[in-house]
Design a protein around this motif. Structure first.
Motif, PDB file in Angstrom:
ATOM      1  N   GLU A   3      33.970  -0.436 -31.994  1.00 52.47           N
ATOM      2  CA  GLU A   3      34.064  -0.056 -33.405  1.00 52.47           C
ATOM      3  C   GLU A   3      33.342  -1.066 -34.299  1.00 52.47           C
ATOM      4  OE1 GLU A   3      37.333   1.880 -31.177  1.00 52.47           O
ATOM      5  OE2 GLU A   3      36.597  -0.164 -31.260  1.00 52.47           O
ATOM      6  N   GLN A   4      33.458  -2.360 -33.999  1.00 54.52           N
ATOM      7  CA  GLN A   4      32.783  -3.375 -34.799  1.00 54.52           C
ATOM      8  C   GLN A   4      31.265  -3.266 -34.668  1.00 54.52           C
ATOM      9  OE1 GLN A   4      34.639  -6.883 -33.243  1.00 54.52           O
ATOM     10  NE2 GLN A   4      36.440  -6.653 -34.533  1.00 54.52           N
ATOM     11  N   TYR A  25      30.436  -9.692 -22.815  1.00 51.22           N
ATOM     12  CA  TYR A  25      31.787 -10.200 -22.559  1.00 51.22           C
ATOM     13  C   TYR A  25      31.995 -10.119 -21.057  1.00 51.22           C
ATOM     14  CZ  TYR A  25      36.828 -10.079 -21.809  1.00 51.22           C
ATOM     15  OH  TYR A  25      38.096 -10.308 -21.336  1.00 51.22           O
ATOM     16  N   PHE A  67      43.573  -1.059 -31.763  1.00 51.60           N
ATOM     17  CA  PHE A  67      43.211  -2.060 -30.763  1.00 51.60           C
ATOM     18  C   PHE A  67      43.802  -3.420 -31.134  1.00 51.60           C
ATOM     19  CE2 PHE A  67      40.412  -5.419 -29.183  1.00 51.60           C
ATOM     20  CZ  PHE A  67      40.500  -5.178 -27.814  1.00 51.60           C
ATOM     21  N   ARG A  68      43.637  -3.850 -32.386  1.00 49.82           N
ATOM     22  CA  ARG A  68      44.149  -5.160 -32.812  1.00 49.82           C
ATOM     23  C   ARG A  68      45.670  -5.219 -32.704  1.00 49.82           C
ATOM     24  NH1 ARG A  68      40.409  -8.131 -31.503  1.00 49.82           N
ATOM     25  NH2 ARG A  68      38.452  -7.472 -32.353  1.00 49.82           N
ATOM     26  N   CYS A  74      32.331 -14.669 -24.196  1.00 51.55           N
ATOM     27  CA  CYS A  74      31.828 -13.765 -25.237  1.00 51.55           C
ATOM     28  C   CYS A  74      30.628 -14.452 -25.871  1.00 51.55           C
ATOM     29  CB  CYS A  74      32.886 -13.531 -26.315  1.00 51.55           C
ATOM     30  SG  CYS A  74      34.432 -12.866 -25.712  1.00 51.55           S
ATOM     31  N   GLN A 128      46.509  -5.789 -29.141  1.00 53.56           N
ATOM     32  CA  GLN A 128      46.240  -7.171 -28.741  1.00 53.56           C
ATOM     33  C   GLN A 128      47.315  -8.127 -29.250  1.00 53.56           C
ATOM     34  OE1 GLN A 128      43.538  -8.250 -26.667  1.00 53.56           O
ATOM     35  NE2 GLN A 128      43.755  -6.065 -26.367  1.00 53.56           N
ATOM     36  N   THR A 173      39.648  -4.212 -19.613  1.00 48.66           N
ATOM     37  CA  THR A 173      38.209  -4.465 -19.656  1.00 48.66           C
ATOM     38  C   THR A 173      37.939  -5.804 -18.999  1.00 48.66           C
ATOM     39  OG1 THR A 173      37.990  -3.220 -21.710  1.00 48.66           O
ATOM     40  CG2 THR A 173      36.205  -4.753 -21.164  1.00 48.66           C
ATOM     41  N   THR A 178      34.689  -5.348 -30.507  1.00 47.23           N
ATOM     42  CA  THR A 178      35.015  -3.987 -30.091  1.00 47.23           C
ATOM     43  C   THR A 178      33.820  -3.070 -30.331  1.00 47.23           C
ATOM     44  OG1 THR A 178      35.864  -3.408 -32.280  1.00 47.23           O
ATOM     45  CG2 THR A 178      37.451  -4.326 -30.706  1.00 47.23           C
ATOM     46  N   ARG A 194      35.646 -11.886 -28.951  1.00 48.15           N
ATOM     47  CA  ARG A 194      35.519 -10.584 -28.315  1.00 48.15           C
ATOM     48  C   ARG A 194      35.341  -9.521 -29.392  1.00 48.15           C
ATOM     49  NH1 ARG A 194      39.760  -7.890 -24.099  1.00 48.15           N
ATOM     50  NH2 ARG A 194      38.565  -6.006 -23.745  1.00 48.15           N
ATOM     51  N   HIS A 202      40.855   3.207 -35.314  1.00 51.70           N
ATOM     52  CA  HIS A 202      40.766   2.771 -33.918  1.00 51.70           C
ATOM     53  C   HIS A 202      40.772   1.246 -33.796  1.00 51.70           C
ATOM     54  CE1 HIS A 202      40.287   6.635 -31.924  1.00 51.70           C
ATOM     55  NE2 HIS A 202      39.718   7.015 -33.061  1.00 51.70           N
ATOM     56  N   GLU A 203      40.100   0.564 -34.703  1.00 48.42           N
ATOM     57  CA  GLU A 203      40.096  -0.906 -34.703  1.00 48.42           C
ATOM     58  C   GLU A 203      41.508  -1.445 -34.926  1.00 48.42           C
ATOM     59  OE1 GLU A 203      38.578  -4.806 -34.539  1.00 48.42           O
ATOM     60  OE2 GLU A 203      37.653  -2.923 -33.952  1.00 48.42           O
TER      61      GLU A 203
END
Length: 136
Positions: A85-86, A44, A115-116, A55, A119, A20, A83, A81, A111-112
């Motif tokens: 989902e957030q 972002y 992603f985390r 951000c 990262q 992204t 997501t 940053r 899904h969150e």
């Protein structure tokens, strides 16, 4: 009510993945012709050269006694940053948006978490929140 999502991706051939490079989430509370300003807009931009935080959040409201030179909605409130989902969780929890499925919280959490975890284990360099100061 609607959530507009715009995400720009680039292909990283070395790492063999999509990255992204920019994202915008804009939440509109009513039809454009009633009030074209969104409730909030999150931005972002990985390659931002604007001098603003990479951000940031715009809120189209203002504290009653705000007296800054710029309108409150024109401020770039720094964030980390976020997501998708957030943002969706926020809309369901705090704006009364009805979820499309009964297990929405579990789905967003799954899904969150993915992603985390990605990262935390990444091998690519840290992306600072704003540009470093210019060298003299």
């Amino acid at each position: 009510m609607f959530l507009n999502i715009e995400i720009a991706l680039q292909i990283n051939l070395t790492a063999q993945r999509l990255e992204t490079t920019a994202a915008t989430f804009t939440y509109q509370a009513g039809p454009d012709n009633d009030d074209p300003r969104p409730v909030f807009a999150y931005h972002y931009d990985k390659y931002s050269r604007s001098g603003y935080p990479r951000c940031h959040l715009h809120v189209h409201a203002a504290p009653q006694h705000y007296a800054g030179e710029r309108s409150f909605s024109r401020l770039h409130l720094p964030t980390r940053r976020l997501t998708v989902e957030q943002i969706v969780w926020h809309l369901i929890q705090e704006h009364g948006v009805q979820p499309g499925r009964p297990d929405w919280h579990q789905v967003l959490w799954r899904h969150e978490t993915w992603f985390r975890d990605t990262q935390r284990t990444k091998t690519w360099p840290y992306d600072p929140p704003f540009n470093p100061p210019a060298s003299n």
